[in-house]
Design an enzyme around this catalytic site. Structure first.
Site, mmCIF file in Angstrom:
data_model
loop_
_atom_site.group_PDB
_atom_site.id
_atom_site.type_symbol
_atom_site.label_atom_id
_atom_site.label_comp_id
_atom_site.label_asym_id
_atom_site.label_seq_id
_atom_site.Cartn_x
_atom_site.Cartn_y
_atom_site.Cartn_z
ATOM 1 N N CYS B 123 45.279 38.740 46.609
ATOM 2 C CA CYS B 123 44.981 38.833 45.175
ATOM 3 C C CYS B 123 46.091 38.087 44.402
ATOM 4 O O CYS B 123 46.357 36.932 44.704
ATOM 5 C CB CYS B 123 44.853 40.316 44.817
ATOM 6 S SG CYS B 123 44.523 40.723 43.117
ATOM 7 N N ASP B 183 33.504 35.179 45.107
ATOM 8 C CA ASP B 183 34.627 35.491 44.217
ATOM 9 C C ASP B 183 34.572 34.581 42.987
ATOM 10 O O ASP B 183 34.121 33.437 43.073
ATOM 11 C CB ASP B 183 35.941 35.262 44.989
ATOM 12 C CG ASP B 183 37.131 35.983 44.368
ATOM 13 O OD1 ASP B 183 37.032 36.437 43.217
ATOM 14 O OD2 ASP B 183 38.170 36.080 45.049
ATOM 15 N N HIS B 215 35.968 39.016 46.150
ATOM 16 C CA HIS B 215 37.405 39.246 46.091
ATOM 17 C C HIS B 215 37.746 40.481 46.932
ATOM 18 O O HIS B 215 36.964 41.408 47.053
ATOM 19 C CB HIS B 215 37.793 39.477 44.627
ATOM 20 C CG HIS B 215 39.238 39.276 44.356
ATOM 21 N ND1 HIS B 215 39.820 38.030 44.304
ATOM 22 C CD2 HIS B 215 40.220 40.169 44.126
ATOM 23 C CE1 HIS B 215 41.111 38.175 44.045
ATOM 24 N NE2 HIS B 215 41.382 39.450 43.936
#
Lengths: 95, 247
Positions: B123, B183, B215
């Site tokens: 992330c 994502d 994600h």
């Protein structure tokens, strides 16, 4: 996805956190991954007072439906009370 | 074969010699080994991050995850630290680089260190991995769905984050990138721009974009978990580190 978007607001009131009641000064509202809720994304609200340190925080993680229901409930509750009854300006004037 | 490991909380010296809480896991065997710095995701220094550290140790690496939000105060729970850091717009890039450098130095100071350092992040940590690999001399970098390496974040985000594309010529190591096709941060077009830039610069890289994954597909404690992508992703990570972190 991480939205990275954070709505920050100044707050006036109090909240009860892990160490008891504290005076609120700030809030943050954002849609992102929750820390605890078992949903992919939630509407997260942090009620905080940075002046009292990071632990002065009440955290809420809500689904979109719950968040919208909360907004509606807040608006209904305010509409049902006399205008200005819970106003910070009113409280200061009265004190 | 000795597959026992030690794991626990330690302190490392971060940027400007700040004392950082960190979670270390290392094999108890005597074999020379590489080190891996794990950069936690934006929600902070959590149980899942520590589990990843132990996973690397179980595979023969010394691994450490510095708590990048340590400066929010000792004894503060990691989720409160993360919220406080977020409210300040995240952590400065310069500080991140110093913290990763400190964690890497700690790993290289351990017995049996072979001097090779890998960095991996998830992330926001994916972007920070790229930043570290462009700012420090490392040996292998793994970017797991890091956004804003190419694109600027939305102006209203308030985050202290900018595109890193201009730093790409300084990339010091091979880069493995693992992304989800569904994502949006980073979206496939952002990943494609980064791949093209690295290609143009002749920088060694290997990108994989998994279908039916968005994600955080590695996060086993979240609905975003995608077993097929995560299982293959871990295989690729250990293959990549096996090639680049051996003595």
């Amino acid at each position: 996805m991480c939205t990275y978007l954070t709505q920050k607001i100044e707050l006036d009131g109090a909240a009860k956190g892990a160490a008891g009641w504290f005076t609120l000064s700030d809030g943050a509202v954002y849609v992102d991954h929750p820390y605890h809720a078992t949903h992919e994304h939630t509407l997260n609200i942090d009620f905080t007072n940075p002046g009292e340190g990071p632990s002065a925080r009440v955290a809420v993680e809500l689904t979109e439906e719950a968040a919208l229901a909360l907004v509606e409930a807040i608006q209904k509750a305010l509409a049902a009370a006399p205008p200005g009854l819970a106003s910070g300006a009113h409280a200061r004037a009265a004190s | 074969m000795n597959d026992a490991i030690w794991a626990g909380t330690i302190s490392v010296a971060g940027h400007e010699n700040a004392e950082l809480e960190a979670y270390l896991a290392r094999p108890l065997g005597e074999e020379p080994r590489g080190g891996v710095v794990v950069i936690h995701h934006m929600p902070g220094y959590d149980e899942a991050s520590k589990e990843i550290v132990r996973k690397f140790a179980a595979h023969g690496y010394a691994a450490v995850c510095p708590n990048l939000y340590s400066r929010e105060g000792a004894g503060v729970s990691p989720d409160d630290q993360a919220a406080a850091a977020r409210a300040k717009g995240g952590i400065p890039d310069e500080q991140l680089v110093g913290d990763v450098a400190g964690a890497a130095a700690h790993l290289n100071g351990l017995d049996h260190a072979n001097g090779k350092i890998g960095v991996i992040g998830f992330c926001s940590g994916g972007r920070q991995t790229f930043l570290a690999a462009c700012s420090l001399q490392i040996d292998a970098a793994v970017d797991c769905y890091g956004a804003f390496v190419v694109n600027q974040p939305p102006a209203e985000s308030g985050m202290k984050v900018t595109s890193l594309l201009s730093k790409a010529p300084d990339l010091s190591s091979p880069l493995l990138g693992l992304f989800g096709a569904d994502d949006s941060f980073p979206g496939p077009e952002e990943v494609a721009v980064l791949a093209a830039e690295l290609e143009k610069l002749g920088k060694e890289h290997e990108f994989h974009t998994y279908p039916d994954a968005g994600h955080a597909f590695f996060a086993v404690d979240r609905p975003s978990y995608r077993p097929a992508a995560a299982v293959d992703g871990w295989k690729k990570i250990f293959d990549f580190y096996g090639r680049h972190l051996s003595a």
